[in-house]
Design an enzyme around this catalytic site. Structure first.
Site, PDB file in Angstrom:
ATOM      1  N   GLY A 174       5.513  15.434 -10.234  1.00 20.07           N
ATOM      2  CA  GLY A 174       6.146  14.110 -10.314  1.00 20.07           C
ATOM      3  C   GLY A 174       5.251  12.999  -9.789  1.00 20.07           C
ATOM      4  O   GLY A 174       4.353  13.219  -8.989  1.00 20.07           O
ATOM      5  N   GLY A 175       5.521  11.782 -10.255  1.00 19.95           N
ATOM      6  CA  GLY A 175       4.759  10.619  -9.804  1.00 19.95           C
ATOM      7  C   GLY A 175       4.003   9.998 -10.957  1.00 19.95           C
ATOM      8  O   GLY A 175       4.134  10.416 -12.107  1.00 19.95           O
ATOM      9  N   ASN A 235      -8.585  15.457 -11.180  1.00 17.36           N
ATOM     10  CA  ASN A 235     -10.050  15.309 -11.119  1.00 17.36           C
ATOM     11  C   ASN A 235     -10.443  13.903 -10.660  1.00 17.36           C
ATOM     12  O   ASN A 235     -11.592  13.683 -10.273  1.00 17.36           O
ATOM     13  CB  ASN A 235     -10.681  15.688 -12.461  1.00 17.36           C
ATOM     14  CG  ASN A 235     -10.372  14.708 -13.572  1.00 17.36           C
ATOM     15  OD1 ASN A 235     -11.185  13.857 -13.897  1.00 17.36           O
ATOM     16  ND2 ASN A 235      -9.194  14.799 -14.175  1.00 17.36           N
ATOM     17  N   ARG A 277     -16.781  14.797 -22.111  1.00 11.46           N
ATOM     18  CA  ARG A 277     -16.192  14.892 -20.774  1.00 11.46           C
ATOM     19  C   ARG A 277     -14.984  15.827 -20.770  1.00 11.46           C
ATOM     20  O   ARG A 277     -14.837  16.666 -19.882  1.00 11.46           O
ATOM     21  CB  ARG A 277     -15.785  13.491 -20.305  1.00 11.46           C
ATOM     22  CG  ARG A 277     -15.065  13.473 -18.992  1.00 11.46           C
ATOM     23  CD  ARG A 277     -14.724  12.057 -18.546  1.00 11.46           C
ATOM     24  NE  ARG A 277     -13.708  12.170 -17.525  1.00 11.46           N
ATOM     25  CZ  ARG A 277     -12.400  12.129 -17.764  1.00 11.46           C
ATOM     26  NH1 ARG A 277     -11.949  11.895 -18.975  1.00 11.46           N
ATOM     27  NH2 ARG A 277     -11.549  12.295 -16.777  1.00 11.46           N
ATOM     28  N   ASP A 318      15.226  10.344  -8.371  1.00 13.68           N
ATOM     29  CA  ASP A 318      14.171   9.365  -8.148  1.00 13.68           C
ATOM     30  C   ASP A 318      13.466   9.803  -6.863  1.00 13.68           C
ATOM     31  O   ASP A 318      14.079   9.833  -5.789  1.00 13.68           O
ATOM     32  CB  ASP A 318      14.830   7.985  -7.990  1.00 13.68           C
ATOM     33  CG  ASP A 318      13.820   6.894  -7.672  1.00 13.68           C
ATOM     34  OD1 ASP A 318      12.669   7.223  -7.331  1.00 13.68           O
ATOM     35  OD2 ASP A 318      14.209   5.715  -7.762  1.00 13.68           O
ATOM     36  N   LEU A 319      12.190  10.154  -6.993  1.00 14.51           N
ATOM     37  CA  LEU A 319      11.473  10.720  -5.841  1.00 14.51           C
ATOM     38  C   LEU A 319      11.291   9.724  -4.694  1.00 14.51           C
ATOM     39  O   LEU A 319      10.839  10.102  -3.622  1.00 14.51           O
ATOM     40  CB  LEU A 319      10.097  11.234  -6.282  1.00 14.51           C
ATOM     41  CG  LEU A 319      10.111  12.421  -7.257  1.00 14.51           C
ATOM     42  CD1 LEU A 319       8.693  12.801  -7.654  1.00 14.51           C
ATOM     43  CD2 LEU A 319      10.825  13.621  -6.652  1.00 14.51           C
ATOM     44  N   SER A 345       0.869   9.245 -13.290  1.00 10.67           N
ATOM     45  CA  SER A 345      -0.230  10.142 -13.677  1.00 10.67           C
ATOM     46  C   SER A 345      -1.454   9.401 -14.191  1.00 10.67           C
ATOM     47  O   SER A 345      -2.396  10.027 -14.681  1.00 10.67           O
ATOM     48  CB  SER A 345       0.259  11.134 -14.725  1.00 10.67           C
ATOM     49  OG  SER A 345       0.625  10.435 -15.880  1.00 10.67           O
ATOM     50  N   TYR A 397      -5.258   5.465  -8.318  1.00 15.05           N
ATOM     51  CA  TYR A 397      -4.543   6.703  -8.642  1.00 15.05           C
ATOM     52  C   TYR A 397      -5.281   7.906  -8.032  1.00 15.05           C
ATOM     53  O   TYR A 397      -4.666   8.781  -7.411  1.00 15.05           O
ATOM     54  CB  TYR A 397      -4.427   6.800 -10.169  1.00 15.05           C
ATOM     55  CG  TYR A 397      -4.137   8.176 -10.712  1.00 15.05           C
ATOM     56  CD1 TYR A 397      -2.909   8.792 -10.494  1.00 15.05           C
ATOM     57  CD2 TYR A 397      -5.099   8.870 -11.455  1.00 15.05           C
ATOM     58  CE1 TYR A 397      -2.652  10.060 -10.999  1.00 15.05           C
ATOM     59  CE2 TYR A 397      -4.850  10.120 -11.972  1.00 15.05           C
ATOM     60  CZ  TYR A 397      -3.623  10.725 -11.728  1.00 15.05           C
ATOM     61  OH  TYR A 397      -3.379  11.975 -12.224  1.00 15.05           O
TER      62      TYR A 397
HETATM   63  C1  15L Z   1      -5.426  12.572 -15.175  1.00 10.97           C
HETATM   64  O1  15L Z   1      -5.292  12.703 -13.974  1.00 10.97           O
HETATM   65  C2  15L Z   1      -4.331  12.056 -16.041  1.00 10.97           C
HETATM   66  O2  15L Z   1      -3.056  12.372 -15.519  1.00 10.97           O
HETATM   67  C3  15L Z   1      -4.442  12.484 -17.468  1.00 10.97           C
HETATM   68  O3  15L Z   1      -3.595  11.673 -18.231  1.00 10.97           O
HETATM   69  C4  15L Z   1      -5.868  12.449 -18.030  1.00 10.97           C
HETATM   70  O4  15L Z   1      -6.184  11.186 -18.410  1.00 10.97           O
HETATM   71  C5  15L Z   1      -6.865  13.086 -17.085  1.00 10.97           C
HETATM   72  O5  15L Z   1      -6.655  12.754 -15.737  1.00 10.97           O
HETATM   73  C6  15L Z   1      -8.327  12.774 -17.388  1.00 10.97           C
HETATM   74  O6  15L Z   1      -9.156  13.034 -16.527  1.00 10.97           O
HETATM   75  O7  15L Z   1      -8.655  12.292 -18.454  1.00 10.97           O
END
Ligand code: 15L
Length: 277
Positions: free
Chosen positions: A70-71, A110, A172, A49-50, A73, A134
């Site tokens: 990890g973490g 991104n 996109r 567990d980080l 997303s 996020y």
């Molecule tokens: C992210 O950072 C996510 O981890 C991934 O699940 C995608 O949804 C992606 O971006 C995105 O830009 O769609």
């Protein structure tokens, strides 16, 4: 590089990267909170567990380089983002430094720049414009990487990962798609390229329709083997609507910029999304 730690090895990218890295290094230590199955040839399993200091010390011990996937997303409640992606990342970097780790590849996203308007070309030198909590945690991770490079001399590659799924589904993601093979190549560059301080690159394949100029990655030796171009006609004719509200459709981050905010009358993001930087 003898022993590499892959955090988040049970996640969507982690599971595929674990396979892609098989045999690349003498020992691959895979870590996650979830069950990772049994160890393959040259693998060590480290359930962790980080957010727990004792787990961090154990998983970084004896490691030469780390790929930190990890973490969380995707977008989450602030307390969870804070605990896992911000505090967890800081403590992992600190534990890595204390254990003598020399290289880290940080899985940025991104969404660290998701509030730039679609069409604006970015090359990694622009200032961040996160599109959600996020994304904000990924901006923190890039700052964390810069700090550990400047202050402690670690070599770190931050990769603003795009869409790492089997294939692109929308306009996109035609721009942001990255194959697991190309993303693994970038991670290996981060671990192996000589004289790395801290660089920010885009985790994308060789896509023609993109808003990103990946010149820093190319300078470091990245030569992507895949391209979203092979799906362009299919995506053009599929008619799959882009998810997201007015803001998400105007900015690079798409639905992440929309999530949770639709209809919020206090939001000024439509104007923000249109200004240049
Ligand atoms: C992210 O950072 C996510 O981890 C991934 O699940 C995608 O949804 C992606 O971006 C995105 O830009 O769609």
């Amino acid at each position: 590089m003898k022993r590499i730690l892959l955090t988040g090895a049970g996640g969507g990218i982690g599971r595929r990267m674990r396979q892609a890295l098989a045999g690349a290094y003498p020992i691959l230590r895979v870590s996650d909170m979830v069950d990772l199955g049994s160890a393959g040839d040259g693998e060590e399993i480290a359930v962790a567990d980080l957010t727990r200091a004792e787990d961090l010390e154990r998983i970084v011990d004896g490691v030469d380089g780390i790929i930190h996937l990890g973490g969380l997303s995707v977008e989450n409640a602030w307390d969870d983002i804070l605990r896992t992606n911000i505090d967890g990342a800081y403590r992992l970097f600190e534990a890595a430094y204390n254990a003598g780790v020399k290289r880290i590849v940080f899985a940025s996203s991104n969404h660290a720049i998701g509030f730039y308007p679609r069409g604006q070309i970015l090359d990694g030198s622009e200032r961040p414009r996160p599109d959600c909590r996020y994304g904000l945690s990924k901006v923190f991770g890039e700052g964390l990487s810069q700090y550990f490079a400047d202050n402690y001399g670690l070599g770190i590659l931050s990769i603003r990962i795009g869409w790492c799924f089997e294939k692109p589904e929308t306009q996109r993601t035609l721009g942001s798609w990255v194959s697991i093979g190309d993303l693994t190549q970038l991670c290996r560059i981060g671990l192996e390229v000589p004289d790395l301080h801290h660089e920010i690159v885009y985790g994308m394949s060789d896509n023609s329709r993109t808003w990103w100029d990946n010149k820093t990655a190319r300078r470091l030796g990245y030569r992507p083997n895949d391209s979203s171009d092979v799906w362009a006609a299919e995506v053009d004719s599929s008619g799959v609507p882009e998810p997201g509200d007015e803001v998400g459709l105007a900015v690079q981050g798409g639905p992440f910029a929309s999530e949770g905010y639709q209809g919020d009358p206090r939001r000024v993001a439509v104007q923000g999304a249109k200004s240049e930087s």
